[in-house]
Design an enzyme around this catalytic site. Structure first.
Site, mmCIF file in Angstrom:
data_model
loop_
_atom_site.group_PDB
_atom_site.id
_atom_site.type_symbol
_atom_site.label_atom_id
_atom_site.label_comp_id
_atom_site.label_asym_id
_atom_site.label_seq_id
_atom_site.Cartn_x
_atom_site.Cartn_y
_atom_site.Cartn_z
ATOM 1 N N GLY B 37 15.601 15.032 -41.707
ATOM 2 C CA GLY B 37 16.028 14.586 -40.386
ATOM 3 C C GLY B 37 16.325 13.101 -40.429
ATOM 4 C CB SER B 38 18.786 11.084 -40.789
ATOM 5 O OG SER B 38 19.849 12.009 -40.549
ATOM 6 C CD1 TRP B 41 9.894 11.343 -33.813
ATOM 7 C CD2 TRP B 41 9.619 9.157 -34.226
ATOM 8 N NE1 TRP B 41 8.559 11.120 -34.028
ATOM 9 C CE2 TRP B 41 8.357 9.795 -34.283
ATOM 10 C CE3 TRP B 41 9.679 7.783 -34.466
ATOM 11 C CZ2 TRP B 41 7.177 9.100 -34.565
ATOM 12 C CZ3 TRP B 41 8.495 7.082 -34.753
ATOM 13 C CH2 TRP B 41 7.267 7.741 -34.798
ATOM 14 N N GLY B 42 13.559 10.074 -36.625
ATOM 15 C CA GLY B 42 13.536 10.331 -38.067
ATOM 16 C C GLY B 42 13.797 9.057 -38.859
ATOM 17 C CG PHE B 68 23.647 17.600 -39.394
ATOM 18 C CD1 PHE B 68 23.591 18.918 -39.817
ATOM 19 C CD2 PHE B 68 24.633 17.239 -38.477
ATOM 20 C CE1 PHE B 68 24.484 19.866 -39.331
ATOM 21 C CE2 PHE B 68 25.532 18.172 -37.994
ATOM 22 C CZ PHE B 68 25.452 19.493 -38.424
ATOM 23 C CE LYS B 233 5.897 13.985 -24.493
ATOM 24 N NZ LYS B 233 6.196 13.164 -25.632
ATOM 25 C CG ASN B 298 11.147 15.197 -19.486
ATOM 26 O OD1 ASN B 298 11.699 16.258 -19.273
ATOM 27 N ND2 ASN B 298 10.929 14.746 -20.717
ATOM 28 C CE LYS B 326 20.630 22.172 -19.811
ATOM 29 N NZ LYS B 326 21.209 22.189 -18.453
ATOM 30 C CD GLN B 328 12.101 18.160 -25.742
ATOM 31 O OE1 GLN B 328 11.111 17.460 -25.642
ATOM 32 N NE2 GLN B 328 12.618 18.507 -26.894
#
Lengths: 388, 388
Positions: B37-38, B41-42, B68, B233, B298, B326, B328
């Site tokens: 993953g990049s 956060w990755g 990716f 959370k 959120n 979207k 979460q």
């Protein structure tokens, strides 16, 4: 038993329903409530209580409120104006207290008939008040303290509940929580925690007296834990204010609040082995901490302190920002530091220690999150929460 | 043993020091890390890791990062630009990842030599990635998931760590916490929690790999508790956003956050009896909750929803405010509601339930703190935290 309750070990001592059954004794001996104190929070507490005594048959309707008498600019006495207008025009203007509230400037007279005494004065007045009350209260009186500002002395904290019990020879519960008075006065949703020592029945009675649909009260058997939360959170709020002033962002602030909560818990448990971890999940714990670290004057002045790089002292900032009021957090940080130092625990409480050292100018505000050998100390008691 | 440690039941499994001793085995068989993953956060996680593999002798310097592949507007390949500039120009511009980071667009090649696999992709990609990795990874590989968005299905949550273990036949830890990526990229002080199942040694190794003076990592033996915190959370953050939109003040917000934390705990424990209360005091618990309820999308969209009295749907607001991303929290609230409904637990989780019913328009936003028969439901599991 419901599954959730089961999973959480459904307490034998569930105390949150306002509709608990009332014993025959209670029906025949109605309780009489006096609130000792009539400041902002005292007035709001009186309003809550007065709305319940009207509804609950186990209480006398009348709630007496002791008023430290003052003469208003109009020349009228505060207590007389309260009784005339049903408002504490000085400390809670615009809010009706309830017609069943009687303001009484005579302390002895105010408490004479009461068997439920609610103490909600500035903490520095409590010793004097207790002295005056010795021998003047009913023998069967029960007390509850809403006073958040107890002192932490070198030999340990001077709990207000203990002071009341020792001076007056009566049992004393406490009520703490995320309770910004003016928000509760406006009937905004909020919670509170009653801490009690042994008598569950009394705790239930206090819950019934305070509980309203917008003020949810629950009880835990942990007087010291509940009471210490109310004091120690102010130290954490100072730390959170530093983070705000340094503009470190929400991650860092959340980390400091979490470390603070952990130190509150560790400190309380070191002083009182009876303190329960679970108390810190209650309103008096995590919720009050959140409220205090989001708003509150401790946070605000600490923010200004950090913004100024610590170059303007707390004394100066307090004078400028708080119209002569003093910050509890700064003095509590000093008191806690003295306890830690006295007992050789400084290194175990890096956050409490650092907050104090920043307050007195021994460390710069940035030390609160310094990437130095200090920072890893935060991990000294890390993970310790995980093994109960 | 220090007094504080003693008071807190000094864990046998204290895992927070980055300077743990390294066994001979480790010295002779250096670990090789690949980050799968990049994204934002990755990339930050890769930066943290790469700074440590250079310093710690038990790890190969090189950190491979699966990218990716994308073609940038300039016509260049993302992986090539990362390898040329040492920056993820698309997802973490302006931050050097470390010269020892190698971006690799070939998933199989990226993982081939690694015995430590760090998964940090959008959760919806994980099933496909796992399928591709079957039989392609080292037999002695260990995994850790940093993925916060697992799904909660009717039969229970679909844990990403479980997916990895089941699909790839390897052990999987998790790392969660109050971790806003761009703040950590700027080396602002923060904390995180590693959750592990049984192998303490592996957990220690992950702690060493991530720990820096500004990123304090500790480990708890509670994979499910840590992982569930990261998902649940977001439901609470929706509730906190409603409170913000209704301008109910900090008291109410703190109360909703506290009730939310309690429901997170109760829900997790109902699903996994191994979940520990203490996990919710860790960074993955209370700290991540605070961060998410202070900032976060959120909270932000829920605030807008409440400000509009629920008259504009989440879909519309998301489209306007989040450029197609979207929330979460909204989908997790629905998933949690389905579990609660399926198991007959709705009444035990009034906050989770109410959040979902507001999201779908069955209740107005004010229901979050309604002074009606709904509100006292919040007290149904009240006090339950106090008796373990």
């Amino acid at each position: 038993m419901s599954p959730a309750m089961k999973a959480e070990n459904q307490p034998q001592e569930e105390l949150t329903s306002p509709e608990n059954t009332i014993s025959n004794d209670e029906l025949h001996q109605k309780s009489k409530v006096t609130v000792v104190g009539s400041g902002n929070w005292g007035s709001v507490a009186t309003k809550l209580i007065a709305s319940n005594t009207l509804k609950l048959t186990s209480f006398h309707d009348e709630v007496r409120m002791w008023v430290f008498e003052e003469t208003l600019p109009s020349g009228e006495k505060l207590s007389e104006v309260i009784n005339k207008t049903n408002e504490n025009v000085k400390y809670l203007p615009g809010i009706k207290l309830g017609k069943n509230v009687v303001a009484d400037p005579d302390l002895e007279n105010a408490v004479r008939d009461a068997n439920m005494l609610v103490f909600v004065t500035p903490h520095q007045f409590m010793e004097g008040i207790c002295r005056k009350l010795v021998g003047k209260i009913r023998e069967d009186a029960e007390a509850i303290s809403l006073i958040k500002g107890m002192e932490v002395k070198m030999e340990g904290p001077c709990m207000i509940s203990t002071l009341i019990t020792e001076q007056l020879g009566i049992n004393c519960c406490v009520l703490m929580g995320a309770n910004i008075a003016h928000e509760i006065a406006q009937e905004k949703f909020s919670e509170a925690t009653v801490g009690y020592r042994t008598n569950r029945g009394i705790a239930e009675k206090w819950v019934r007296l305070f509980y309203t649909p917008y003020f949810i009260v629950s009880a835990v058997q942990d007087v010291e834990g509940v009471e210490l939360c109310g004091t120690l959170k102010n130290v954490v709020a100072i730390g959170a204010g530093f983070v705000d002033g340094l503009e470190m962002g929400n991650n860092t602030k959340a980390a400091i609040m979490r470390i603070g909560l952990r130190e509150m818990k560790a400190f309380s448990k070191l002083l009182f082995s009876s303190v329960k971890d679970s108390t810190f999940f209650e309103s008096c714990g995590v919720a009050d901490l959140i409220t205090t670290c989001l708003g509150g004057r401790n946070r605000k002045v600490a923010e200004a302190f950090a913004k100024n790089g610590g170059k303007r002292s707390f004394d100066v900032l307090e004078a400028e920002m708080l119209q002569g009021q003093k910050l509890q957090g700064v003095s509590t940080a000093r008191e806690v530091y003295e306890v830690l130092s006295h007992r050789g625990w400084l290194e175990l409480f890096p956050l409490f220690t650092t907050v104090h050292e920043i307050c007195i100018g021994h460390l710069p505000p940035t030390a609160i999150v310094e990437h130095s050998e200090r920072a890893p100390k935060f991990s000294l008691v890390e993970g310790s929460a995980q093994y109960y």
